[in-house]
Design a protein around this motif. Structure first.
Motif, mmCIF file in Angstrom:
data_model
loop_
_atom_site.group_PDB
_atom_site.id
_atom_site.type_symbol
_atom_site.label_atom_id
_atom_site.label_comp_id
_atom_site.label_asym_id
_atom_site.label_seq_id
_atom_site.Cartn_x
_atom_site.Cartn_y
_atom_site.Cartn_z
ATOM 1 N N ALA A 163 -9.305 18.046 -11.681
ATOM 2 C CA ALA A 163 -10.481 18.324 -10.848
ATOM 3 C C ALA A 163 -10.612 19.820 -10.586
ATOM 4 C CB ALA A 163 -10.394 17.557 -9.535
ATOM 5 N N ALA A 164 -9.484 20.469 -10.256
ATOM 6 C CA ALA A 164 -9.501 21.902 -9.983
ATOM 7 C C ALA A 164 -9.822 22.696 -11.243
ATOM 8 C CB ALA A 164 -8.156 22.330 -9.415
ATOM 9 N N THR A 165 -9.250 22.286 -12.354
ATOM 10 C CA THR A 165 -9.469 22.994 -13.611
ATOM 11 C C THR A 165 -10.911 22.851 -14.082
ATOM 12 O OG1 THR A 165 -7.181 22.579 -14.256
ATOM 13 C CG2 THR A 165 -8.708 23.207 -16.023
ATOM 14 N N THR A 166 -11.453 21.633 -13.953
ATOM 15 C CA THR A 166 -12.843 21.392 -14.348
ATOM 16 C C THR A 166 -13.810 22.216 -13.503
ATOM 17 O OG1 THR A 166 -12.285 19.146 -15.027
ATOM 18 C CG2 THR A 166 -14.602 19.624 -14.681
ATOM 19 N N ARG A 192 0.812 8.832 -6.339
ATOM 20 C CA ARG A 192 0.831 10.256 -5.995
ATOM 21 C C ARG A 192 1.588 11.045 -7.062
ATOM 22 N NH1 ARG A 192 3.443 12.816 -0.426
ATOM 23 N NH2 ARG A 192 2.755 14.975 -0.769
ATOM 24 N N VAL A 193 2.668 10.447 -7.558
ATOM 25 C CA VAL A 193 3.457 11.080 -8.612
ATOM 26 C C VAL A 193 2.795 10.892 -9.975
ATOM 27 C CG1 VAL A 193 5.666 11.004 -9.844
ATOM 28 C CG2 VAL A 193 5.614 10.814 -7.341
ATOM 29 N N ALA A 194 2.417 9.662 -10.277
ATOM 30 C CA ALA A 194 1.997 9.319 -11.635
ATOM 31 C C ALA A 194 0.572 9.736 -11.980
ATOM 32 C CB ALA A 194 2.141 7.812 -11.846
ATOM 33 N N GLU A 195 -0.351 9.675 -11.008
ATOM 34 C CA GLU A 195 -1.751 9.908 -11.336
ATOM 35 C C GLU A 195 -2.429 10.986 -10.498
ATOM 36 O OE1 GLU A 195 -4.223 6.511 -11.627
ATOM 37 O OE2 GLU A 195 -3.003 5.558 -13.162
ATOM 38 N N ASP A 196 -2.204 10.972 -9.189
ATOM 39 C CA ASP A 196 -2.937 11.896 -8.326
ATOM 40 C C ASP A 196 -2.664 13.348 -8.692
ATOM 41 O OD1 ASP A 196 -3.801 9.635 -7.098
ATOM 42 O OD2 ASP A 196 -2.645 9.892 -5.257
ATOM 43 N N SER A 197 -1.422 13.661 -9.072
ATOM 44 C CA SER A 197 -1.076 15.038 -9.416
ATOM 45 C C SER A 197 -1.917 15.527 -10.586
ATOM 46 C CB SER A 197 0.416 15.137 -9.752
ATOM 47 O OG SER A 197 0.748 14.221 -10.784
ATOM 48 N N ARG A 246 0.831 -1.218 0.000
ATOM 49 C CA ARG A 246 0.000 0.000 0.000
ATOM 50 C C ARG A 246 0.857 1.256 0.000
ATOM 51 N NH1 ARG A 246 -1.814 3.702 3.821
ATOM 52 N NH2 ARG A 246 -0.612 2.621 5.432
ATOM 53 N N LEU A 247 1.857 1.293 0.861
ATOM 54 C CA LEU A 247 2.695 2.484 0.981
ATOM 55 C C LEU A 247 3.448 2.761 -0.322
ATOM 56 C CD1 LEU A 247 4.047 1.953 4.597
ATOM 57 C CD2 LEU A 247 2.389 3.678 3.847
ATOM 58 N N GLU A 248 3.964 1.712 -0.926
ATOM 59 C CA GLU A 248 4.701 1.895 -2.182
ATOM 60 C C GLU A 248 3.770 2.369 -3.296
ATOM 61 O OE1 GLU A 248 6.395 -1.542 -4.461
ATOM 62 O OE2 GLU A 248 8.271 -0.511 -3.965
ATOM 63 N N GLN A 249 2.591 1.773 -3.361
ATOM 64 C CA GLN A 249 1.635 2.165 -4.392
ATOM 65 C C GLN A 249 1.150 3.605 -4.203
ATOM 66 O OE1 GLN A 249 0.249 0.356 -7.203
ATOM 67 N NE2 GLN A 249 2.209 -0.632 -6.771
ATOM 68 N N THR A 250 0.932 3.985 -2.946
ATOM 69 C CA THR A 250 0.465 5.343 -2.672
ATOM 70 C C THR A 250 1.473 6.378 -3.161
ATOM 71 O OG1 THR A 250 -0.813 4.607 -0.746
ATOM 72 C CG2 THR A 250 -0.234 6.942 -0.845
ATOM 73 N N GLN A 251 2.745 6.129 -2.895
ATOM 74 C CA GLN A 251 3.780 7.060 -3.329
ATOM 75 C C GLN A 251 3.882 7.099 -4.854
ATOM 76 O OE1 GLN A 251 5.310 9.261 -1.315
ATOM 77 N NE2 GLN A 251 3.952 8.394 0.233
ATOM 78 N N TRP A 252 3.808 5.942 -5.487
ATOM 79 C CA TRP A 252 3.906 5.886 -6.942
ATOM 80 C C TRP A 252 2.748 6.626 -7.609
ATOM 81 C CZ3 TRP A 252 5.493 6.054 -11.528
ATOM 82 C CH2 TRP A 252 4.787 5.523 -12.611
#
Length: 363
Positions: free
Chosen positions: A357-360, A346-351, A338-344
């Motif tokens: 979401a903000a732009t829309t 966060r960089v690859a998709e969440d940003s 979980r921790l490794e996936q969350t960090q990955w």
């Protein structure tokens, strides 16, 4: 003789002979009939509908030779006794969630989901390439079943409440329907939790037996009418970020299946897992708009409530692990993933997701 005509006629004749010589698939394979009770109301065309979908795909892929007859809660087995019926061999298989039975083994909670866990995408990666399914096989073996991932609702909502939740203090004494270890976490914060089967939630909420309830998300919650008996609808469902539903098969019945039928059953369940998640993603947005238009008050859990719940969940996992070595071992592997996936992500998709979401929202 017309040589071309002879060749064409001969080819057609050969093809016809081949068709006649091909054995019928259904007659060439053993005919198997299984019964499959489930934990989810028949009125829910995505939860119960996935159970039907899997049975349909199994039949289609075996030309009708392998049939699974599905049943709703209470028709063969009560909603929360499916695992027992399958493990005891009273039925061949059942469609349910492992966390309903965590009293038998706390690791059964991880099989479905635990608070502040994996997203749908992460969950599938964990099951198929992260070692999750192999770890869960050990847990299910003790219950006399083979568990096959067969559905996922994707991220759920935080549930329905008669009053607003503005702080951790508002949780104290609240009577709330919830399944899995989310209830244990809320119990640490003063909530009086109850596990109630799907068909019985509405009447309990209507009569005031409970003050609030969680189920799945807008589409199902609208169908069950929770908006008629509770005004406030909260998010996120931190206890069920991505709950996986299983087709539980009696271990002996599974072992007796021909290899081809095992492959078919696993393939149909994989289809069902993704079919359910995708269908909810399509249906939930419109349902949420309808609920809000009808007067539902949409609310986000306050930050201090989420923080308190997160800390309580980590305390709970440490406490369970201190007395149950298997839970500790599985949880440690799950948490590292979980921790490794969350960090990955966060960089690859969440940003990008946050930016969009903000732009829309500005359009």
């Amino acid at each position: 003789m017309n040589r071309r005509r002879f060749i064409a006629t001969g080819a057609a004749g050969t093809a016809g002979a081949a068709v006649l010589a091909t054995p019928n698939l259904a007659s060439a394979q053993p005919r198997i009939r299984w019964r499959c009770p489930g934990s989810f109301p028949k009125s829910l065309d995505t939860l119960y509908g996935t159970q039907e979908f899997i049975a349909k795909r199994v039949s289609e892929m075996t030309d009708g030779a392998f049939q699974i007859q599905v049943f709703g809660p209470g028709e063969l087995v009560p909603a929360l006794q499916v695992l027992d019926a399958v493990g005891n061999g009273n039925v061949e298989c059942g469609y349910t969630s492992g966390y309903y039975y965590l009293g038998k083994d706390p690791s059964l909670a991880i099989v479905t989901c635990i608070p502040f866990g994996l997203s749908t995408r992460q969950h599938w990666a964990w099951l198929t390439h992260g070692g999750g399914r192999d770890l869960y096989a050990e847990v299910y073996r003790d219950q006399g079943v083979v568990g096959i991932p067969a559905g996922n609702t994707a991220a759920q909502m935080g549930g329905w409440f008669r009053k607003e939740i503005k702080s951790v203090e508002d949780l104290k004494g609240l009577k709330f329907r919830i399944a899995g270890y989310g209830g244990n976490v809320l119990g640490k914060l003063g909530v009086v939790t109850q596990q109630i089967g799907g068909p019985d939630i509405y009447p309990a909420l209507e009569r005031g037996v409970i003050d609030g309830a969680e189920w799945v998300g807008p589409y199902d919650d609208e169908k069950l009418g929770f908006n008629r008996v509770a005004q406030y609808y909260y998010y996120p469902g931190w206890w069920e970020y991505s709950p996986s539903i299983d087709m539980m098969v009696n271990a002996r019945a599974y072992d007796d299946l021909p290899a081809q039928y095992k492959a078919v059953l696993n393939a149909a369940c994989t289809e069902g897992w993704h079919w359910m998640a995708a269908r909810y993603d399509v249906l939930n947005p419109a349902a949420l708009r309808r609920l809000i238009a009808s007067g539902t008050q949409l609310r986000g859990f306050p930050r201090d409530v989420l923080t308190a719940c997160y800390r309580a969940s980590q305390d709970l996992y440490a406490e369970i692990g201190a007395t149950n070595p298997r839970f500790k071992r599985i949880h440690e592997k799950w948490d590292a993933f979980r921790l490794e996936q969350t960090q990955w992500l966060r960089v690859a998709e969440d940003s990008l997701g946050n930016f969009l979401a903000a732009t829309t929202a500005q359009r």
